[in-house]
Structures are given as C-alpha cells and as structure tokens.
Design a protein around this motif. Structure first.
Motif, PDB file in Angstrom:
ATOM      1  N   ARG A 162      36.135  41.721  39.558  1.00  0.00           N
ATOM      2  CA  ARG A 162      36.050  41.172  40.902  1.00  0.00           C
ATOM      3  C   ARG A 162      36.660  39.776  40.995  1.00  0.00           C
ATOM      4  NH1 ARG A 162      30.274  40.045  43.769  1.00  0.00           N
ATOM      5  NH2 ARG A 162      30.996  39.354  45.812  1.00  0.00           N
ATOM      6  N   GLY A 163      37.525  39.594  41.975  1.00  0.00           N
ATOM      7  CA  GLY A 163      38.177  38.308  42.189  1.00  0.00           C
ATOM      8  C   GLY A 163      39.419  38.094  41.351  1.00  0.00           C
ATOM      9  N   ARG A 211      43.312  43.159  44.171  1.00  0.00           N
ATOM     10  CA  ARG A 211      42.209  42.248  43.901  1.00  0.00           C
ATOM     11  C   ARG A 211      41.055  42.572  44.838  1.00  0.00           C
ATOM     12  NH1 ARG A 211      44.479  37.625  45.106  1.00  0.00           N
ATOM     13  NH2 ARG A 211      45.123  37.022  42.998  1.00  0.00           N
ATOM     14  N   LYS A 213      37.898  41.467  46.818  1.00  0.00           N
ATOM     15  CA  LYS A 213      37.488  40.137  47.282  1.00  0.00           C
ATOM     16  C   LYS A 213      36.102  39.800  46.744  1.00  0.00           C
ATOM     17  CE  LYS A 213      35.394  40.942  51.859  1.00  0.00           C
ATOM     18  NZ  LYS A 213      35.509  40.628  53.299  1.00  0.00           N
ATOM     19  N   GLU A 214      35.792  38.503  46.694  1.00  0.00           N
ATOM     20  CA  GLU A 214      34.569  38.040  46.039  1.00  0.00           C
ATOM     21  C   GLU A 214      33.377  37.956  46.973  1.00  0.00           C
ATOM     22  OE1 GLU A 214      34.952  35.244  42.636  1.00  0.00           O
ATOM     23  OE2 GLU A 214      36.824  34.669  43.655  1.00  0.00           O
TER      24      GLU A 214
END
Length: 215
Positions: A162-163, A211, A213-214
C-alpha cells in the motif's frame, strides 16, 4: 513448510531452498503438517497430495476453513485440468506437476513469499472501503462487495504494498505465476476493481505500474 513423503524428493527440495537462503521445515504426513500449522507461521507451504495418511488436499481445506491465507503451492504427480481447477478453487495459490524443474519451483516459491509481503493488519480502511484480509471481506459504505478470486488477488497484492508503486509485471507474476495471460488481462481486473470500489482507489502510473492509495 514442505509436506512431502518421498525422502529423496524432500531432500532435493530442502537442499535447493536452503541453498538460496530459505529455512525449511519438512514433514512427511498430514498429521505432522496439521499439528505444526496450528502453532507455527510460514511464508509458504509446498504441498504434495499423495501422503501416506491422508490426501494433501485436506490440509489445504483445513487452512482455508480457519481463514489461514498462507500461500500454498501444490506439487503433485497428478496433472488433470479438472484437478488443478478444483484445487485452485479450494484455495491453492499455485500448482506444479512432477517431474519439475528445480529453479522454476524456486522461482514460484519466491513469487508466493514476495506476494505475502508485510501483513497489512486485521483491517485496512481506505476512504469508504474497508478490507479485512483475514476474512477476505471487502466492504464499501458498509455494504459487502463481491470480488472474484482474481480481483481479490490483485487487490491483496497491492494492499501488501500500500502506497508503493508496483510494476505491472510483478503483479502479473504474483497473481498468475508463469501461466500465459493476454497482455491486457491485468488492466481488465484493475478496471473491475475500480468500478466496484471507486475509480480513485488504484492509481495508474503510466509506463510503470499501479499504486493503492493510502487514505
């Protein structure tokens, strides 16, 4: 963990894995495997089906029934398409038939352990989306979202990173192993996940990868 009752094959696999930096716990029976899996944690399980006291498939089913998501690679002399399909549906992550090429086996183990990555915790909240890996549960605005096995595998891979930017080839290799896939297959699954969970959940970095997202 290696579950293999053939001493010569078990020794060869252990030597191969240990020579490339892996610690291996070899067991020969289903009873031993089930007992150890109740107390030990593994990054990957290489599982033979023809054990002297049980069918290796029973070990796989026990794992998945208690929501244990440890990656399982089936290594078997059986290679009928129907059997492979049944085992994958039951929760196996990969399947190799005997005889096998040692370095390919090592590569597949590496892919499965890399996919497992760092545990994201019991629950991850990203905006209106909640992911509970231990239950394979995904909700959006409190409503359960049904993902196919492949869709969930892609989401899970991104969740463990993640991220972070992950390249397309790494996602494909983790989710599909060395099986041939069409060039746009991953994009199709990403599109479906976005449609179900939100267009901004997964960012595309053109020419590189994706990616998650966080927040």
């Amino acid at each position: 963990m290696l579950v293999e009752d053939d001493t010569a094959q078990a020794t060869a696999i252990c030597d191969l894995c240990k020579g490339h930096g892996y610690a291996v716990d070899p067991v020969k029976t289903g009873v031993e495997a089930n007992e150890m899996l109740l107390t030990e944690t593994y990054d990957c399980i290489v599982l033979d089906l023809g054990l002297p006291d049980s069918n290796g498939e029973e070990i796989l089913l026990r794992l998945r029934m208690r929501s244990d998501l440890t990656p399982v690679l089936i290594l078997s002399g059986r290679n009928q398409p129907s059997e492979r399909t049944r085992l994958i549906t039951a929760g196996a992550d990969d399947f190799m038939s005997k005889p096998y090429y040692g370095m390919e086996l090592l590569a597949r183990i590496s892919n499965l352990t890399r996919r497992r990555g760092q545990s994201p915790g019991p629950e991850t909240v990203i905006g209106e989306v909640v992911i509970r890996p231990g239950e394979r549960l995904v909700t959006r605005n409190g409503n359960r979202v049904n993902l196919t096995r492949r869709e969930y595998a892609v989401l899970e891979y991104l969740l463990h990173r993640r991220g972070k930017l992950v390249i397309k080839q790494d996602v494909e290799l983790s989710v599909y192993g060395f099986d041939f896939i069409a060039s746009n297959t991953l994009e199709v699954y990403i599109s479906r996940i976005r449609r179900k969970l939100g267009q901004d959940l997964i960012e595309t970095v053109r020419g590189f990868g994706y990616r998650l997202k966080e927040k």
